[in-house]
Design a protein around this motif. Structure first.
Motif, PDB file in Angstrom:
ATOM      1  N   GLN A  51     -15.631 -39.012   3.024  1.00 46.71           N
ATOM      2  CA  GLN A  51     -15.594 -38.719   1.585  1.00 46.71           C
ATOM      3  C   GLN A  51     -14.160 -38.636   1.071  1.00 46.71           C
ATOM      4  O   GLN A  51     -13.884 -38.975  -0.069  1.00 46.71           O
ATOM      5  CB  GLN A  51     -16.309 -37.382   1.307  1.00 46.71           C
ATOM      6  N   HIS A  52     -13.278 -38.137   1.958  1.00 46.40           N
ATOM      7  CA  HIS A  52     -11.889 -37.964   1.530  1.00 46.40           C
ATOM      8  C   HIS A  52     -11.023 -39.142   1.963  1.00 46.40           C
ATOM      9  O   HIS A  52      -9.797 -39.032   2.025  1.00 46.40           O
ATOM     10  CB  HIS A  52     -11.340 -36.642   2.076  1.00 46.40           C
ATOM     11  N   ALA A  53     -11.691 -40.246   2.302  1.00 40.72           N
ATOM     12  CA  ALA A  53     -10.925 -41.430   2.721  1.00 40.72           C
ATOM     13  C   ALA A  53     -11.382 -42.658   1.925  1.00 40.72           C
ATOM     14  O   ALA A  53     -10.711 -43.076   0.993  1.00 40.72           O
ATOM     15  CB  ALA A  53     -11.095 -41.641   4.213  1.00 40.72           C
ATOM     16  N   PHE A  54     -12.570 -43.175   2.237  1.00 42.62           N
ATOM     17  CA  PHE A  54     -12.962 -44.465   1.656  1.00 42.62           C
ATOM     18  C   PHE A  54     -14.111 -44.377   0.655  1.00 42.62           C
ATOM     19  O   PHE A  54     -14.503 -45.384   0.093  1.00 42.62           O
ATOM     20  CB  PHE A  54     -13.320 -45.457   2.772  1.00 42.62           C
ATOM     21  N   TYR A  55     -14.672 -43.178   0.427  1.00 41.47           N
ATOM     22  CA  TYR A  55     -15.818 -43.097  -0.486  1.00 41.47           C
ATOM     23  C   TYR A  55     -15.440 -43.489  -1.913  1.00 41.47           C
ATOM     24  O   TYR A  55     -16.282 -43.900  -2.688  1.00 41.47           O
ATOM     25  CB  TYR A  55     -16.430 -41.693  -0.492  1.00 41.47           C
ATOM     26  N   GLN A  56     -14.166 -43.313  -2.272  1.00 44.71           N
ATOM     27  CA  GLN A  56     -13.712 -43.769  -3.590  1.00 44.71           C
ATOM     28  C   GLN A  56     -14.181 -45.212  -3.820  1.00 44.71           C
ATOM     29  O   GLN A  56     -14.754 -45.548  -4.851  1.00 44.71           O
ATOM     30  CB  GLN A  56     -12.179 -43.679  -3.660  1.00 44.71           C
ATOM     31  N   SER A  57     -13.940 -46.040  -2.813  1.00 49.80           N
ATOM     32  CA  SER A  57     -14.309 -47.448  -2.945  1.00 49.80           C
ATOM     33  C   SER A  57     -15.832 -47.625  -2.931  1.00 49.80           C
ATOM     34  O   SER A  57     -16.363 -48.510  -3.619  1.00 49.80           O
ATOM     35  CB  SER A  57     -13.641 -48.237  -1.817  1.00 49.80           C
ATOM     36  N   SER A 117     -25.516 -39.597  -1.652  1.00 51.22           N
ATOM     37  CA  SER A 117     -26.462 -40.690  -1.923  1.00 51.22           C
ATOM     38  C   SER A 117     -26.943 -40.596  -3.371  1.00 51.22           C
ATOM     39  O   SER A 117     -27.189 -41.609  -4.030  1.00 51.22           O
ATOM     40  CB  SER A 117     -27.625 -40.680  -0.930  1.00 51.22           C
ATOM     41  N   GLU A 118     -27.053 -39.349  -3.869  1.00 45.78           N
ATOM     42  CA  GLU A 118     -27.459 -39.190  -5.277  1.00 45.78           C
ATOM     43  C   GLU A 118     -26.384 -39.751  -6.216  1.00 45.78           C
ATOM     44  O   GLU A 118     -26.682 -40.494  -7.165  1.00 45.78           O
ATOM     45  CB  GLU A 118     -27.703 -37.706  -5.588  1.00 45.78           C
ATOM     46  N   ALA A 119     -25.118 -39.425  -5.907  1.00 45.58           N
ATOM     47  CA  ALA A 119     -24.024 -39.907  -6.761  1.00 45.58           C
ATOM     48  C   ALA A 119     -23.928 -41.436  -6.736  1.00 45.58           C
ATOM     49  O   ALA A 119     -23.735 -42.074  -7.773  1.00 45.58           O
ATOM     50  CB  ALA A 119     -22.706 -39.295  -6.308  1.00 45.58           C
ATOM     51  N   LEU A 120     -24.068 -42.007  -5.540  1.00 48.14           N
ATOM     52  CA  LEU A 120     -23.997 -43.477  -5.436  1.00 48.14           C
ATOM     53  C   LEU A 120     -25.078 -44.120  -6.306  1.00 48.14           C
ATOM     54  O   LEU A 120     -24.864 -45.160  -6.918  1.00 48.14           O
ATOM     55  CB  LEU A 120     -24.190 -43.921  -3.977  1.00 48.14           C
ATOM     56  N   MET A 121     -26.235 -43.483  -6.331  1.00 53.16           N
ATOM     57  CA  MET A 121     -27.333 -44.067  -7.102  1.00 53.16           C
ATOM     58  C   MET A 121     -27.201 -43.780  -8.604  1.00 53.16           C
ATOM     59  O   MET A 121     -27.301 -44.678  -9.426  1.00 53.16           O
ATOM     60  CB  MET A 121     -28.664 -43.516  -6.609  1.00 53.16           C
ATOM     61  N   LYS A 122     -26.969 -42.502  -8.929  1.00 53.92           N
ATOM     62  CA  LYS A 122     -27.006 -42.099 -10.347  1.00 53.92           C
ATOM     63  C   LYS A 122     -25.799 -42.583 -11.145  1.00 53.92           C
ATOM     64  O   LYS A 122     -25.913 -43.003 -12.283  1.00 53.92           O
ATOM     65  CB  LYS A 122     -27.028 -40.561 -10.449  1.00 53.92           C
ATOM     66  N   GLY A 123     -24.629 -42.443 -10.533  1.00 55.10           N
ATOM     67  CA  GLY A 123     -23.419 -42.756 -11.279  1.00 55.10           C
ATOM     68  C   GLY A 123     -23.231 -41.768 -12.422  1.00 55.10           C
ATOM     69  O   GLY A 123     -23.882 -40.717 -12.488  1.00 55.10           O
ATOM     70  N   LYS A 124     -22.321 -42.108 -13.328  1.00 54.47           N
ATOM     71  CA  LYS A 124     -22.071 -41.255 -14.486  1.00 54.47           C
ATOM     72  C   LYS A 124     -21.758 -42.172 -15.663  1.00 54.47           C
ATOM     73  O   LYS A 124     -20.847 -43.021 -15.559  1.00 54.47           O
ATOM     74  CB  LYS A 124     -20.886 -40.338 -14.181  1.00 54.47           C
ATOM     75  N   THR A 125     -22.499 -42.036 -16.746  1.00 49.25           N
ATOM     76  CA  THR A 125     -22.310 -42.960 -17.871  1.00 49.25           C
ATOM     77  C   THR A 125     -21.068 -42.599 -18.688  1.00 49.25           C
ATOM     78  O   THR A 125     -20.568 -41.465 -18.621  1.00 49.25           O
ATOM     79  CB  THR A 125     -23.526 -42.924 -18.811  1.00 49.25           C
ATOM     80  N   ALA A 126     -20.628 -43.554 -19.507  1.00 47.82           N
ATOM     81  CA  ALA A 126     -19.470 -43.321 -20.372  1.00 47.82           C
ATOM     82  C   ALA A 126     -19.768 -42.152 -21.327  1.00 47.82           C
ATOM     83  O   ALA A 126     -18.883 -41.324 -21.597  1.00 47.82           O
ATOM     84  CB  ALA A 126     -19.154 -44.592 -21.151  1.00 47.82           C
TER      85      ALA A 126
END
Ligand code: F6P
Length: 546
Positions: free
Chosen positions: A383-389, A426-435
């Motif tokens: 999470q603190h390395a490549f999850y940004q990508s 996994s929730e964040a990857l799916m849900k995202g965050k809208t503008a």
């Protein structure tokens, strides 16, 4: 028809993809409150949630047609029946026989292989118990305190991963270490902490010719004999696991201390055989058998369940959907368990050496993509390395999250945080965050319109990124066995659907051949005929040696 992509089922999936590709994962959940229970499955002590993938019941039906067109059920039966599915080496693929608790025979070339398997397991138990109880001693009479597994690839990665994963089951009597790299740093650093009098080397090599392993084994022998100056010491300090018992003997290891594996055990599927001797030494033979039992339960499920109620088949079909239709070129394997830190590296060999192929079983070029790049890291470190990508990079990367619901560690507070992070990712990857959501947050933080419009794009997440989550109650030997077998079968199923031989590895040979040539030129002091780059590199090497 050789060309997978010309098949009606492939074309139907292509068509289905173009019709469904714009549906956001959030909408799939929004429109179906039952989605989680519809797209999850339980087997052999594992639970797989695959609902966070871009698929519907219709997608699975199309994938099942593809599987049927590939004669998947028949090929699975062939696998368990010992048919020679490794057609370039004319070998059966029978790692499942090594964990066969059914008391049914398994035949290769008309011969039941079960008695030989049982006999080797019996000898493994005798050795393990003797070392643990102090019956097996070093040449000077001292107890063995350290085991060094010397092997590489399948003769290292599987056992190394399992020993780390089952650290809670580790016996007190011995510490087990692994040396694989031909870089002398690894062996010399390890040996510097050990005593020849109390060390037992387990040399593991199916072929007993592998450069790295033989080089390390020879250096280990020298180190031992420098301490003892008597060849007789080898009998107390070296055991071997191999299919090439002649070479084991020539190396000087007593045949009584050799454990056989067979040509129908592929290196990357071999941890269930005597290749797992270091596992048994680390955790005891009873725990090793529990590992086999877990794998056997997954085998039973895999061989008997209908395709769409079959966990390895589902995992494979979801992978095919992501790889070939969603065009994902890699898969991240993300265990949220420190003990599984070696799991991504283990899986990398198992998957990429099996399915990283570009010709079909008959040697014709294939027109569809095969094995994606498998990579990964333990959960929160990643999470603190490549999850940004993973969250905001331009390439969606499907991810497999793996976590045990109960901890074996006394720091219970940590486990809550670990599980929370796994589920949240996994929730964040799916849900995202809208503008819109970002604008509201930024307003709350007191930012003005200009600042908001500057930041909104950076803080928006598209989401819609697929993942699987695999749960187990606890990381027991049984659960681990089932987990490994799950992925082994997933890999075989994908190979069957891509129509490739998942059980050979010709792609590793060329580098080995060229290294043999270059090492002679290094010895001879002169570069031979090469391209200008290789020639230039060798010349620089020679210059620095002067
Ligand atoms: O790298 C190729 C490979 O043949 C692997 O498939 C295998 O696991 C590894 O080398 C080690 O081979 P061996 O057990 O024969 O030393």
């Amino acid at each position: 028809m050789n060309n997978r992509s010309d098949r009606p089922s492939w074309k139907a999936l292509d068509q289905h993809y173009s019709e469904s590709k714009d549906i956001h994962l959030n909408d799939l959940f929004e429109n179906d409150p039952e989605r989680f229970s519809k797209f999850s499955i339980e087997a052999a002590g594992l639970f797989l949630d695959y609902s966070k993938n871009h698929l519907s019941a219709e997608t699975l039906d199309f994938l099942a047609v593809l599987a049927n067109e590939s004669c998947l059920k028949e090929r699975i039966a062939d696998l368990f029946a010992g048919k020679k599915l490794n057609n370039t080496e004319n070998r059966a693929v029978l790692h499942t026989a090594l964990r066969n608790f059914s008391e049914q025979p398994v035949y290769v070339d008309g011969q039941d292989v079960m008695p030989a398997i049982m006999s080797v397991q019996h000898r493994m138990r005798a050795l393990v118990e003797s070392v643990h109880l102090g019956g097996w001693r070093g040449f000077s009479g001292k107890r063995i305190t350290d085991i060094v597994n010397i092997g590489i690839g399948g003769s290292d990665l599987g056992p190394r991963m399992v020993v780390s994963a089952l650290s809670r089951q580790a016996v007190q009597e011995v510490d087990v270490h692994f040396v694989s790299n031909v870089d002398g740093e690894e062996l010399s650093q390890r040996l510097s902490k050990l005593s020849p009098e109390t060390t037992l080397f387990v040399v593991v090599s199916k072929t007993f010719t592998t450069l790295e392993t033989m080089t390390n084994a020879r250096s280990a022998k020298k180190w031992l004999l420098a301490g003892y100056s008597d060849n007789a010491a080898i009998a107390n300090h070296f055991v071997a696991v191999s299919a090439n018992l002649k070479a084991v003997k020539a190396f000087g290891i007593n045949p009584d201390n050799s454990f056989e594996i067979w040509d129908w055990v592929g290196g990357r599927f071999s941890l269930w055989s005597a290749v797992g001797l270091s596992i048994a030494l680390a955790v005891g033979m009873d725990s090793f058998e529990r590992l086999l039992k877990g794998a056997y339960l997954m085998d039973e499920h895999f061989s008997q369940s209908p395709l769409l109620e079959n966990m390895p088949v589902i995992l494979a079909l979801v992978g095919i959907w992501n790889r070939n239709f969603q065009k994902a070129s890699s898969v991240a394997v993300l265990p949220y368990d420190h003990r599984l830190s070696r799991f991504p590296a283990y899986l990398q060999q198992c998957d990429m050496e099996s399915n990283g192929k570009s010709v079909d079983r008959e040697g014709h070029p294939i027109t569809v993509e095969t094995s994606p790049v498998i990579w990964g890291e333990v959960g929160t470190n990643g999470q603190h390395a490549f999850y940004q990508s993973l969250h905001q990079g331009t390439q969606p990367v499907p991810a497999d999250f793996i976590v045990a619901l109960k901890s074996d560690c006394n720091l219970k507070e940590h486990h809550k945080l670990l599980v929370a992070n796994c589920f949240a990712q996994s929730e964040a990857l799916m849900k995202g965050k809208t503008a819109e959501e970002v604008c509201i947050e930024l307003k709350k933080r007191g930012l003005n319109e200009r600042e908001i419009s500057r930041l909104v794009g950076h803080e928006t997440f598209d989401g819609n990124r697929p993942s699987n989550t695999i749960l187990m109650d606890r990381l027991t030997p049984e659960a681990l066995g089932a987990l490994i077998a799950l992925y082994e079968h997933k890999i075989s199923v994908q190979g069957i659907i891509w129509d490739i031989n998942s059980f050979d590895q010709w792609g590793v040979e060329l580098g080995k051949q060229l290294a043999n040539v270059i090492v002679e030129e290094i010895d001879g002091g002169l570069p031979g005929r090469h391209d200008s780059s290789t020639h230039g590199l060798l010349t620089r090497y020679h210059l620095v040696q002067k």
